[in-house]
Enzyme design. Structure first.
Site, PDB file in Angstrom:
ATOM      1  N   ASP A 305       0.857  -1.180   0.000  1.00 23.24           N
ATOM      2  CA  ASP A 305       0.000   0.000   0.000  1.00 23.24           C
ATOM      3  C   ASP A 305       0.901   1.240   0.000  1.00 23.24           C
ATOM      4  OD1 ASP A 305      -2.143   1.698   0.095  1.00 23.24           O
ATOM      5  OD2 ASP A 305      -3.146   0.704   1.762  1.00 23.24           O
ATOM      6  N   GLU A 503     -10.120   7.479   4.259  1.00 23.18           N
ATOM      7  CA  GLU A 503      -9.267   6.865   5.277  1.00 23.18           C
ATOM      8  C   GLU A 503      -8.674   7.905   6.220  1.00 23.18           C
ATOM      9  OE1 GLU A 503      -5.774   5.172   3.378  1.00 23.18           O
ATOM     10  OE2 GLU A 503      -6.151   6.297   1.561  1.00 23.18           O
TER      11      GLU A 503
HETATM   12  C1  BGC Z   1      -5.074   3.160   0.504  1.00 25.12           C
HETATM   13  C2  BGC Z   1      -5.261   2.156  -0.596  1.00 25.12           C
HETATM   14  C3  BGC Z   1      -5.130   2.813  -1.944  1.00 25.12           C
HETATM   15  C4  BGC Z   1      -3.836   3.583  -2.026  1.00 25.12           C
HETATM   16  C5  BGC Z   1      -3.640   4.303  -3.340  1.00 25.12           C
HETATM   17  C6  BGC Z   1      -3.851   3.997   0.305  1.00 25.12           C
HETATM   18  O1  BGC Z   1      -3.772   5.018   1.251  1.00 25.12           O
HETATM   19  O2  BGC Z   1      -4.995   2.478   1.745  1.00 25.12           O
HETATM   20  O3  BGC Z   1      -6.501   1.523  -0.469  1.00 25.12           O
HETATM   21  O4  BGC Z   1      -5.223   1.855  -2.953  1.00 25.12           O
HETATM   22  O5  BGC Z   1      -3.792   4.531  -0.989  1.00 25.12           O
HETATM   23  O6  BGC Z   1      -4.411   5.438  -3.430  1.00 25.12           O
HETATM   24  C1  BGC Z   2      -3.578   8.130  -0.229  1.00 25.23           C
HETATM   25  C2  BGC Z   2      -3.388   8.573  -1.611  1.00 25.23           C
HETATM   26  C3  BGC Z   2      -3.553  10.053  -1.610  1.00 25.23           C
HETATM   27  C4  BGC Z   2      -2.536  10.677  -0.678  1.00 25.23           C
HETATM   28  C5  BGC Z   2      -2.732  12.146  -0.591  1.00 25.23           C
HETATM   29  C6  BGC Z   2      -2.503   8.725   0.625  1.00 25.23           C
HETATM   30  O1  BGC Z   2      -2.523   8.233   1.918  1.00 25.23           O
HETATM   31  O2  BGC Z   2      -3.594   6.753  -0.187  1.00 25.23           O
HETATM   32  O3  BGC Z   2      -4.258   7.969  -2.489  1.00 25.23           O
HETATM   33  O4  BGC Z   2      -3.407  10.587  -2.878  1.00 25.23           O
HETATM   34  O5  BGC Z   2      -2.567  10.113   0.595  1.00 25.23           O
HETATM   35  O6  BGC Z   2      -1.669  12.760   0.083  1.00 25.23           O
END
Ligand code: BGC
Ligand code: BGC
Length: 605
Positions: A305, A503
């Site tokens: 991830d 998230e």
């Molecule tokens: C998330 C994933 C996601 C990745 C790419 C991560 O923060 O946990 O589910 O695929 O970012 O955006």
């Molecule tokens: C997420 C990414 C997002 C980024 C933004 C990450 O944790 O998974 O998808 O673009 O944070 O800073």
């Protein structure tokens, strides 16, 4: 035993023999493996390491691929070709062609490009935005999930991308988790029932005897089962937290979706940010290698991830032999892909990463690329040429159907719903005419909520859907966000709920909606009731929340989850047809228990 525990970290000991052995999706193929041997034989160390690194498109130009032979690209939640702005289909296609050509001219091994199309191609303006997984769990129909997956794949492929980081197979056990809506629900059996269908929708069915078989053909994309394993079980629902369970419970609850996804041929699995009994999954040799790969027979790409490797002891975004040694095949190198590239080359030279482990990782990556037909496929724009435009009418109709089938009726005093369509309808509330809010997180941007209605061409807000339904039957609809209607309505539809989140930012300490909302929705409902108006509440939410006071102040209460771009699907459920018949009775069921008080988390057993 004590020695094993110390060496592998807390909780690292596993008993692979207690885990299931899913039916193999694809038979071992000696011709394919010989092709990989031939490719490996002519690759340099740098080319091999390059395959194991996925970088964000906002951080890599096509020119970079000449010098850095990367295996894969991703568009993060706020990333687009060329940076962070929202760009139309032709810009995605042009970028995909440029990266593809550059990789061919460089290492000769075409790059693959993935994105989080978790409820539609949600970074693309004009894409169909489907209801989030929690809503599909409420509908509970594998065939619907399969058709939605197929439409999502077609929209992703239409922009020249190869891969979607879904389905999420989390079994969300605590609604305080800000990713509960990415889960189909808290019941392992429900997740297991939908997991294979979700994979098949995206990738196409593997069975060779299926007529019109199109496994990974044009219009399909590579799927990712995520996040392995236990992402939905962390203590207090804390994102990236620790799932504390005995191994059998980890298997039976959080592992439920993986055997059906593997049997359906899922080609990639993403490791979870979370830990199991204190040991981070990104470094968990027991679960990643011994359970998933060796016992369960997963032969595709185990993807990390977003910089998930960096949280391991001794690792940084630019250095992490421990993750690859634990079984990770590809790093999602979010912030330091150049450093990680160079460090990984060095680590193989010094023996910190065994050459055989790197070789195995690259073999898996090439295996997926060959199964996907990548070496035969023409430039991405040519593959995309025959595909429907994202946001095609058939996809929107499907999303609208998914909305109808996901709505759950929580209260219906005096059988108020469905309403006769010929009424004077008042519509109010912060979610009434806000497509960003009704779509939730992972929509246009990572956390969601910044997209105003004009950024959703072709979409329909909930008010828009109501206005159409009412007009068809000779009634009228008035939108008054503040609840002051010019004409006294016969009935009021109030649309309110959670603002978008994704998230981390979406984690909550409790499930009391009224507290987060500071009583605003309840005050709105009370004011409507004080005028003697019948009130239908439409609740937008990514998870079960305690809404006792709001329920009490409503005559009818509909859980709409996060329906996405087709708000008309909500109206379909609220009104009778012009002739008085009920076209669409409510069939959605709760995929997670509904809390009875703000601080209670009830988990169905
Ligand atoms: C998330 C994933 C996601 C990745 C790419 C991560 O923060 O946990 O589910 O695929 O970012 O955006
Ligand atoms: C997420 C990414 C997002 C980024 C933004 C990450 O944790 O998974 O998808 O673009 O944070 O800073």
């Amino acid at each position: 035993m004590a020695l094993v525990l110390t060496a592998g970290g807390a909780g690292a000991a596993v008993r692979p023999d207690i885990w299931p052995v899913p039916a193999r999706a694809l038979a071992a193929d000696p011709v394919l493996e010989a092709r990989i041997d031939a490719l490996l034989a002519r690759m340099t160390l740098e080319e091999k390491v390059g395959q194991t690194i996925m970088a964000d498109v906002a951080e890599v130009t096509p020119d970079d691929l000449a010098r850095w032979p990367l295996g894969a690209l991703f568009a993060g939640g706020n990333s687009s070709p060329g940076g962070t702005g929202l760009v139309p289909r032709d810009r995605w296609l042009a970028a995909a062609d440029a990266y593809h050509a550059a990789s061919l001219a460089g290492s000769g091994i075409p790059v693959i490009w993935g994105t989080d199309a978790v409820h539609g191609h949600n970074r693309l303006i004009g894409a169909t935005v489907f209801p989030h997984n929690i809503a599909l769990g409420a509908a509970g129909d594998p065939d619907l999930v399969r058709r939605v997956g197929r439409a999502i794949a077609a929209e992703v492929a239409a922009t020249g991308l190869d891969w979607s980081f879904g389905p999420t197979l989390a079994v969300a056990r605590d609604a305080r988790w800000g990713r509960a809506y990415e889960s189909f629900g808290s019941d392992p059996a429900l997740v297991a029932r939908l997991a294979g269908a979700a994979v098949e929708g995206l990738q196409g069915p593997v069975e060779p005897h299926v007529p019109g078989r199109d496994f990974l053909k044009d219009g399909r994309v590579i799927a990712t089962a995520k996040h392995f394993i236990g992402d939905g079980g962390t203590t207090k629902g804390i994102d990236r937290g620790d799932t504390q369970l005995p191994e059998v419970a980890l298997r039976d609850i959080h592992g439920a979706g993986y055997p059906p996804a593997l049997t359906a041929g899922v080609q990639t699995v993403m490791a979870s940010f979370s830990s199991w009994n204190g040991a981070a999954l990104h470094g968990h040799h027991g679960l990643l290698t011994r359970v998933l790969k060796q016992r369960m027979g997963f032969d595709g790409i185990l993807l990390g991830d977003w910089d998930g490797h960096a949280a391991l002891p001794g690792c940084t975004p630019g250095s992490c032999p421990a993750a690859m040694n634990a079984g990770l095949d590809m790093f999602m190198a979010a912030t330091d892909w150049r450093g990680l590239f160079q460090d990984t080359v060095r680590r193989v030279q010094t023996g910190d990463i065994p050459a055989a482990r790197l070789e195995d990782a690259v073999r898996r990556i090439l295996r997926v690329k060959i199964r996907y037909g990548l070496f035969e496929k023409p430039a991405p724009s040519l593959r995309a040429a025959g595909l429907p435009e994202p946001g095609a009418a058939a996809h929107r109709a499907l999303a609208r159907e998914a909305v109808r089938r996901s709505l759950v009726l929580l209260k219906n005093a005096g059988d108020l719903l469905p309403l006769p369509a010929g009424l004077r309808v008042g519509v109010t509330g912060p979610g009434a005419d806000d497509i960003g809010m009704q779509s939730g997180g992972w929509t246009l941007d990572w956390q969601g909520g910044t997209g105003r209605n004009h950024l959703f061409p072709g979409a329909t807000s909930i008010f828009g859907g109501i206005a159409q339904a009412v007009a068809r039957a000779g009634g009228s609809a008035e939108l008054a966000p503040d609840g002051r209607f010019a004409t006294r309505p016969d009935v009021v539809i109030a649309v309110f709920g959670e603002p978008p989140y994704a998230e981390m930012a979406g984690d909550r300490p409790d499930l009391d909606f009224g507290r987060h909302d500071q009583g605003r929705s309840r005050a709105m409902l009370d004011a409507l009731k004080a005028q003697g108006l019948p009130v239908v509440s439409v609740f937008l939410s990514g998870r079960p929340l305690f809404v006792g006071p709001e329920l009490a102040a409503s005559d009818a209460f509909v859980l709409a989850w996060l329906p996405g771009s087709e708000g008309a699907g909500v109206a379909d459920m609220l009104f009778r047809a012009a002739d008085g018949t009920v076209a669409h009775p409510f069939t959605g069921r709760l995929p997670m228990a509904w809390p009875e008080a703000g601080d209670t988390v009830r988990i169905p057993e």
